[in-house]
Write an enzyme that holds these catalytic residues in place. Structure first.
Site, PDB file in Angstrom:
ATOM      1  N   ARG A 127     -20.525 -60.626  12.276  1.00 51.80           N
ATOM      2  CA  ARG A 127     -20.316 -61.798  13.133  1.00 51.80           C
ATOM      3  C   ARG A 127     -19.872 -63.006  12.319  1.00 51.80           C
ATOM      4  NH1 ARG A 127     -25.095 -63.672  17.067  1.00 51.80           N
ATOM      5  NH2 ARG A 127     -26.038 -64.204  15.070  1.00 51.80           N
ATOM      6  N   LYS A 229     -20.761 -68.518  15.799  1.00 53.08           N
ATOM      7  CA  LYS A 229     -22.027 -69.193  15.524  1.00 53.08           C
ATOM      8  C   LYS A 229     -21.792 -70.298  14.491  1.00 53.08           C
ATOM      9  CE  LYS A 229     -26.914 -68.154  14.701  1.00 53.08           C
ATOM     10  NZ  LYS A 229     -27.361 -68.525  16.061  1.00 53.08           N
TER      11      LYS A 229
END
Length: 382
Positions: A127, A229
């Site tokens: 990620r 994120k």
């Protein structure tokens, strides 16, 4: 060129007794006039000439970093007030490791026999790589990422709470640290990891959350950075979240920015609905963070006979659900007791017999070494 700040500091100190005996207006006038005079003396050497310049090739000046002599810094305390700033020679600034950037979040769990367990680090690494690509940043390899997290967890082992008392939250952070003035990727990046022992994310602990559906502010838009994120993901929620908490809510659920019709996610976590044997969650289409806990819950739920759907979910379905819960690294699996939209408040099933409690028990059991890991999700370090 400025030689020193000591003259200004001395002036400020000498003026303090004087200003206490004058009216505010007189003190202000006295202070500003004398400070301006002192500043001029401090910043203008006697040898100053109108034609004096720094040594720069002015004819070939582009738009890039050519550092001047001094920088001005002023810090803000937690009460929102800025302290008196000061000039200092141009140079690197001190920065907390917990400053913002592109970051990840994972946890270390201590077992009853003293081992440390880490959960699905490869997913966090992947990620971060996805987010770095979106922000035009280089990124450590999956091996480098996982190895660095393991080293950090082991080095901070004594800060990992006893079983059942909390976890060691580990935050990898990637940020630009090289000089850049124009709109372009930085010439240098820094990857760091820090750790902190933590308890429950929500003040309610394991008690059901009260969620407010936000229809004024938006968290993310199509084509933006809502699916990665980074601070760009979370900064837009602060205003709405503060307003909701002042009204007694735990957090805020956002709707899609295009139509204000479909569910997106909560400020700090993904959301799930339960209706009968069907569990639904909004599809990650670029505006929703692909949570590691989210993906794990989907897989566990399917393994235990639930039908799981990832799709667009209209607000009406939320208000008609049997049960609602949230997932995230920080929050774990958190049951939702009530959701309020405009003037309508809906209550949901919670407690020992709820689906969220069942899935929570399985996931936490794996993370803590109580339930056997048959999926290869757990990394053990000693």
């Amino acid at each position: 060129m400025i030689q020193t700040n000591s003259g200004l500091r001395s002036l400020v100190q000498s003026l303090r007794p004087m200003t206490s005996s004058l009216s505010k207006l007189e003190a202000y006038s006295c202070y500003t006039s004398q400070a301006a005079s002192a500043l001029q003396q401090a910043t203008t050497p006697n040898s100053y000439r109108e034609d004096e310049y720094a040594k720069v090739d002015w004819d070939n000046l582009g738009f890039g970093i050519t550092p001047a002599d001094f920088v001005y810094t002023m810090k803000c305390s937690s009460d929102g007030k800025f302290e008196q700033g000061e000039l200092a020679p141009y140079g690197n600034v001190e920065l907390s490791p917990s400053a913002a950037g592109l970051y990840e979040g994972t946890k270390a769990y201590r077992t009853d026999d003293g081992r440390l367990l880490l959960f699905r680090l490869d997913r966090n690494a992947a990620r971060m790589k996805m987010g770095a690509d979106r922000l035009c940043m280089p990124c450590p390899s999956i091996y480098q990422f996982v190895d660095a997290v393991k080293q950090t967890a082991l080095a901070n082992k004594r800060w990992t709470p006893p079983p059942g008392k909390g976890t060691l939250y580990i935050r990898p952070l990637l940020m630009g640290s090289g000089p850049i003035l124009g709109l372009a990727p930085a010439p240098e990046y820094t990857f760091l990891i820090y750790a902190s022992p933590v308890g429950n994310y929500f003040k309610e602990g394991l008690k059901p959350l009260s969620i407010y559906v936000e229809d004024e502010f938006h968290r993310a838009t199509r084509g933006g950075a809502g699916g990665i994120k980074s601070i760009t993901n979370y900064a837009p929620v602060l205003k709405a979240m503060a307003r909701a908490k002042s009204r007694g809510f735990s957090d805020v659920l956002y709707l899609d920015s295009a139509n204000k019709k479909n569910l997106e996610e909560v400020s700090s976590c993904n959301i799930f609905l339960v209706k009968g044997n069907v569990i639904s969650t909004p599809a990650t289409n670029g505006t929703i963070l692909p949570g590691v806990t989210r993906r794990s819950i989907i897989e566990i739920a399917r393994d235990h006979g639930y039908q799981v759907e990832e799709r667009a979910i209209p607000l009406d379905e939320l208000m008609d659900a049997d049960e609602v819960f949230c997932t995230g690294t920080a929050v774990g699996v958190a049951p939702v007791g009530t959701i309020t939209y405009q003037d309508r408040r809906v209550e949901y099933r919670v407690g020992e017999e709820s689906v969220s409690r069942e899935l929570y028990s399985i996931l936490e059991g794996m993370k803590r070494g109580v339930i056997e890991d048959k999926k290869g999700w757990i990394t053990e370090i000693q």
